[in-house]
Design a protein around this motif. Structure first.
Motif, PDB file in Angstrom:
ATOM      1  N   ARG A   1      -0.723  -7.213  39.327  1.00 40.05           N
ATOM      2  CA  ARG A   1      -2.017  -7.863  39.146  1.00 40.05           C
ATOM      3  C   ARG A   1      -1.952  -8.747  37.898  1.00 40.05           C
ATOM      4  O   ARG A   1      -1.296  -8.398  36.921  1.00 40.05           O
ATOM      5  CB  ARG A   1      -3.138  -6.822  38.994  1.00 40.05           C
ATOM      6  CG  ARG A   1      -3.387  -5.969  40.235  1.00 40.05           C
ATOM      7  CD  ARG A   1      -4.576  -5.027  39.999  1.00 40.05           C
ATOM      8  NE  ARG A   1      -4.902  -4.256  41.185  1.00 40.05           N
ATOM      9  CZ  ARG A   1      -4.393  -3.070  41.480  1.00 40.05           C
ATOM     10  NH1 ARG A   1      -3.518  -2.508  40.629  1.00 40.05           N
ATOM     11  NH2 ARG A   1      -4.736  -2.446  42.584  1.00 40.05           N
ATOM     12  N   VAL A   2      -2.657  -9.849  37.936  1.00 44.56           N
ATOM     13  CA  VAL A   2      -2.682 -10.780  36.806  1.00 44.56           C
ATOM     14  C   VAL A   2      -3.834 -10.394  35.889  1.00 44.56           C
ATOM     15  O   VAL A   2      -4.995 -10.401  36.299  1.00 44.56           O
ATOM     16  CB  VAL A   2      -2.842 -12.235  37.274  1.00 44.56           C
ATOM     17  CG1 VAL A   2      -2.907 -13.176  36.075  1.00 44.56           C
ATOM     18  CG2 VAL A   2      -1.712 -12.623  38.207  1.00 44.56           C
ATOM     19  N   SER A   3      -3.522 -10.065  34.612  1.00 42.74           N
ATOM     20  CA  SER A   3      -4.571  -9.719  33.655  1.00 42.74           C
ATOM     21  C   SER A   3      -4.815 -10.831  32.642  1.00 42.74           C
ATOM     22  O   SER A   3      -5.876 -10.880  32.019  1.00 42.74           O
ATOM     23  CB  SER A   3      -4.238  -8.406  32.942  1.00 42.74           C
ATOM     24  OG  SER A   3      -2.983  -8.509  32.294  1.00 42.74           O
ATOM     25  N   ASP A   4      -3.831 -11.735  32.457  1.00 45.42           N
ATOM     26  CA  ASP A   4      -4.033 -12.849  31.531  1.00 45.42           C
ATOM     27  C   ASP A   4      -3.051 -13.965  31.882  1.00 45.42           C
ATOM     28  O   ASP A   4      -1.933 -13.706  32.333  1.00 45.42           O
ATOM     29  CB  ASP A   4      -3.814 -12.409  30.077  1.00 45.42           C
ATOM     30  CG  ASP A   4      -4.141 -13.521  29.085  1.00 45.42           C
ATOM     31  OD1 ASP A   4      -5.307 -13.962  29.080  1.00 45.42           O
ATOM     32  OD2 ASP A   4      -3.230 -13.954  28.365  1.00 45.42           O
ATOM     33  N   VAL A   5      -3.514 -15.218  31.660  1.00 45.06           N
ATOM     34  CA  VAL A   5      -2.697 -16.394  31.944  1.00 45.06           C
ATOM     35  C   VAL A   5      -2.603 -17.225  30.665  1.00 45.06           C
ATOM     36  O   VAL A   5      -3.622 -17.671  30.131  1.00 45.06           O
ATOM     37  CB  VAL A   5      -3.301 -17.243  33.079  1.00 45.06           C
ATOM     38  CG1 VAL A   5      -2.431 -18.469  33.332  1.00 45.06           C
ATOM     39  CG2 VAL A   5      -3.451 -16.413  34.362  1.00 45.06           C
ATOM     40  N   ASN A   6      -1.371 -17.420  30.164  1.00 42.16           N
ATOM     41  CA  ASN A   6      -1.135 -18.248  28.981  1.00 42.16           C
ATOM     42  C   ASN A   6      -0.507 -19.558  29.454  1.00 42.16           C
ATOM     43  O   ASN A   6       0.708 -19.647  29.638  1.00 42.16           O
ATOM     44  CB  ASN A   6      -0.216 -17.533  27.993  1.00 42.16           C
ATOM     45  CG  ASN A   6      -0.109 -18.250  26.658  1.00 42.16           C
ATOM     46  OD1 ASN A   6      -0.125 -19.482  26.601  1.00 42.16           O
ATOM     47  ND2 ASN A   6       0.013 -17.481  25.594  1.00 42.16           N
ATOM     48  N   VAL A   7      -1.353 -20.572  29.650  1.00 46.22           N
ATOM     49  CA  VAL A   7      -0.877 -21.846  30.179  1.00 46.22           C
ATOM     50  C   VAL A   7       0.045 -22.542  29.181  1.00 46.22           C
ATOM     51  O   VAL A   7       1.053 -23.151  29.553  1.00 46.22           O
ATOM     52  CB  VAL A   7      -2.071 -22.749  30.535  1.00 46.22           C
ATOM     53  CG1 VAL A   7      -1.589 -24.123  31.004  1.00 46.22           C
ATOM     54  CG2 VAL A   7      -2.932 -22.098  31.618  1.00 46.22           C
ATOM     55  N   GLU A   8      -0.276 -22.434  27.864  1.00 47.40           N
ATOM     56  CA  GLU A   8       0.515 -23.131  26.851  1.00 47.40           C
ATOM     57  C   GLU A   8       1.950 -22.633  26.805  1.00 47.40           C
ATOM     58  O   GLU A   8       2.894 -23.424  26.705  1.00 47.40           O
ATOM     59  CB  GLU A   8      -0.130 -22.945  25.481  1.00 47.40           C
ATOM     60  CG  GLU A   8       0.596 -23.677  24.365  1.00 47.40           C
ATOM     61  CD  GLU A   8      -0.065 -23.493  23.026  1.00 47.40           C
ATOM     62  OE1 GLU A   8       0.495 -23.979  22.039  1.00 47.40           O
ATOM     63  OE2 GLU A   8      -1.136 -22.852  22.966  1.00 47.40           O
ATOM     64  N   ARG A   9       2.143 -21.327  26.904  1.00 47.35           N
ATOM     65  CA  ARG A   9       3.491 -20.767  26.860  1.00 47.35           C
ATOM     66  C   ARG A   9       4.099 -20.612  28.235  1.00 47.35           C
ATOM     67  O   ARG A   9       5.292 -20.336  28.375  1.00 47.35           O
ATOM     68  CB  ARG A   9       3.479 -19.407  26.154  1.00 47.35           C
ATOM     69  CG  ARG A   9       3.167 -19.472  24.678  1.00 47.35           C
ATOM     70  CD  ARG A   9       3.184 -18.095  24.058  1.00 47.35           C
ATOM     71  NE  ARG A   9       4.438 -17.389  24.307  1.00 47.35           N
ATOM     72  CZ  ARG A   9       4.621 -16.090  24.095  1.00 47.35           C
ATOM     73  NH1 ARG A   9       3.615 -15.350  23.623  1.00 47.35           N
ATOM     74  NH2 ARG A   9       5.778 -15.526  24.325  1.00 47.35           N
TER      75      ARG A   9
END
Length: 420
Positions: free
Chosen positions: A401-409
């Motif tokens: 499951r996805v709990s957080d998305v860090n687009v920058e990294r």
């Protein structure tokens, strides 16, 4: 009690000690004033001129002349009489002494021989050598004298190290060329002359502690540098009172603030183990240094990676980008392009996504790759915490499951949903 019968350095002008007067003092049980010239583990070495001595018997050392030399900061010629592990024993007759006065004996402690570390005192001076000294301390009660050979062995030709230039180098964060003078278990001793020093200034000695050689663990310092090698250092600490200088071969983490997530830099591989490739990345700029860091096995290429062994050889030049400047073992680099994880931003937290294990990080962490949730997206990777890592191996399929998305990294934070 033992007495000293040492003659003057110039015995042509003075006679030997008067033994007849000494014998009379012994027979009569006289108390005599004596000057302590050395303190040994087994007793005190003293000098005495008994009453009734011959007129040309040797007078004691002239402490007044020695005190004047100390107050005026005079450099004196001294003769080395003994070489110890902790320093040099010397004797000196300061200018203005009483005629035929005995020489003053004193110690040049190892810390006062030169700036920085002295590995072998016997390479500095031998018995009979003449060295230039100045009086540091004089205790009239005990007769103890301490000398210094700093700032130089020949103060007529060289000045002391330029602390102002060293301070400027520290304040400006300059990278300097340093020469390794000794390799110790706890670090490297190196000498450096910072730019802008006074003409003829002596090199400054400093320590690169083992923790400042590179980010991460240093197993064998001798594999990093040898005596005579030139290394790049920056000044991290300077104590003007003690002359202690701390040097570092590590880049300041502040320099990584200028790096973008997609900025590629050249790096040289200097070690390969099962889980990481250790590299030295050349930092951009004309006066830059190198930053030691790691490329974890998961960051070597896309897809499962069983081991970092074979992915690169020592001495290879690779292209890397920074993904974490403050990792536990220093900067963390990647050899993979930054993926676009923006497509995962809209995935509900309860949704289960298929993934495969890329790498087993430790006992409770695995790293997985997740296919894109839409046809237009790209695969992404992330760390899964709180698992029994022994139950997984690279290539194994799981659900997350996805709990957080860090687009920058370009990273996802994931939780385990189950096996597939």
């Amino acid at each position: 009690m033992a007495f000293s019968m040492k003659p003057s350095l110039d015995s042509s002008t003075s006679g030997p000690p008067d033994l007849d007067a000494l014998e009379r003092a012994r027979a009569e049980g006289l108390w005599l004033n004596a000057t302590v010239v050395r303190v040994d583990p087994y007793g005190l070495q003293v000098q005495v001129v008994p009453p009734g001595s011959q007129p040309d018997a040797l007078p004691p050392p002239d402490l007044d002349a020695l005190e004047r030399a100390r107050a005026e900061g005079l450099w004196l010629n001294a003769t080395v009489v003994r070489v110890e592990q902790y320093g040099l024993r010397v004797q000196v007759v300061p200018p203005g002494s009483q005629p035929d006065a005995l020489p003053n004996h004193g110690l040049v402690h190892v810390s006062e021989i030169q700036y920085g570390f002295v590995q072998d005192i016997s390479t500095v001076a031998e018995v009979g050598d003449t060295v230039s000294v100045k009086v540091m301390t004089l205790d009239r009660d005990s007769g103890r004298v301490e000398f210094s050979m700093k700032p130089s062995l020949d103060s007529s030709t060289s000045g002391p190290p330029d602390l102002d230039a060293l301070e400027r180098a520290r304040a400006e964060g300059l990278w300097l060329n340093a020469t390794v003078v000794s390799v110790e278990q706890f670090g490297l001793r190196a000498q450096v002359v910072p730019p802008g020093s006074q003409p003829d200034a002596l090199p400054y000695h400093g320590l690169v502690h083992i923790s400042e050689i590179k980010y991460g663990f240093v197993q064998d310092i001798s594999a990093v540098a040898e005596v005579g090698d030139t290394v790049r250092v920056r000044v991290t600490g300077l104590d003007r009172d003690t002359g202690r200088v701390n040097l570092s071969m590590r880049a300041s983490l502040e320099i990584f603030e200028q790096f973008g997530a997609d900025e590629w830099i050249d790096a040289t591989v200097f070690n390969v183990s099962d889980r990481v490739v250790e590299v030295q990345a050349r930092l951009p700029g004309d006066d830059s240094g190198v930053a030691s860091g790691i490329v974890p096995s998961r960051e070597l290429r896309a897809g499962p990676v069983q081991s970092a062994m074979g992915a690169a050889e020592v001495g290879d030049t690779v292209r890397v980008r920074l993904i974490n400047a403050t990792g536990r073992f220093g900067p963390v680099f990647s050899m993979k392009p930054r993926p676009d994880v923006s497509a995962f931003a809209g995935v509900p937290p309860e949704a289960l996504l298929p993934a495969f294990v890329v790498a087993v990080l430790d006992d409770s962490h695995i790293f997985v790759s997740v296919p894109p949730p839409t046809d237009a997206g790209e695969p992404a990777e992330g760390k899964v915490r709180g698992v029994v890592a022994a139950e997984y191996q690279p290539g194994q399929m799981v659900q997350v499951r996805v709990s957080d998305v860090n687009v920058e990294r370009g990273l996802l934070t994931l939780t385990l949903g189950g096996l597939t």
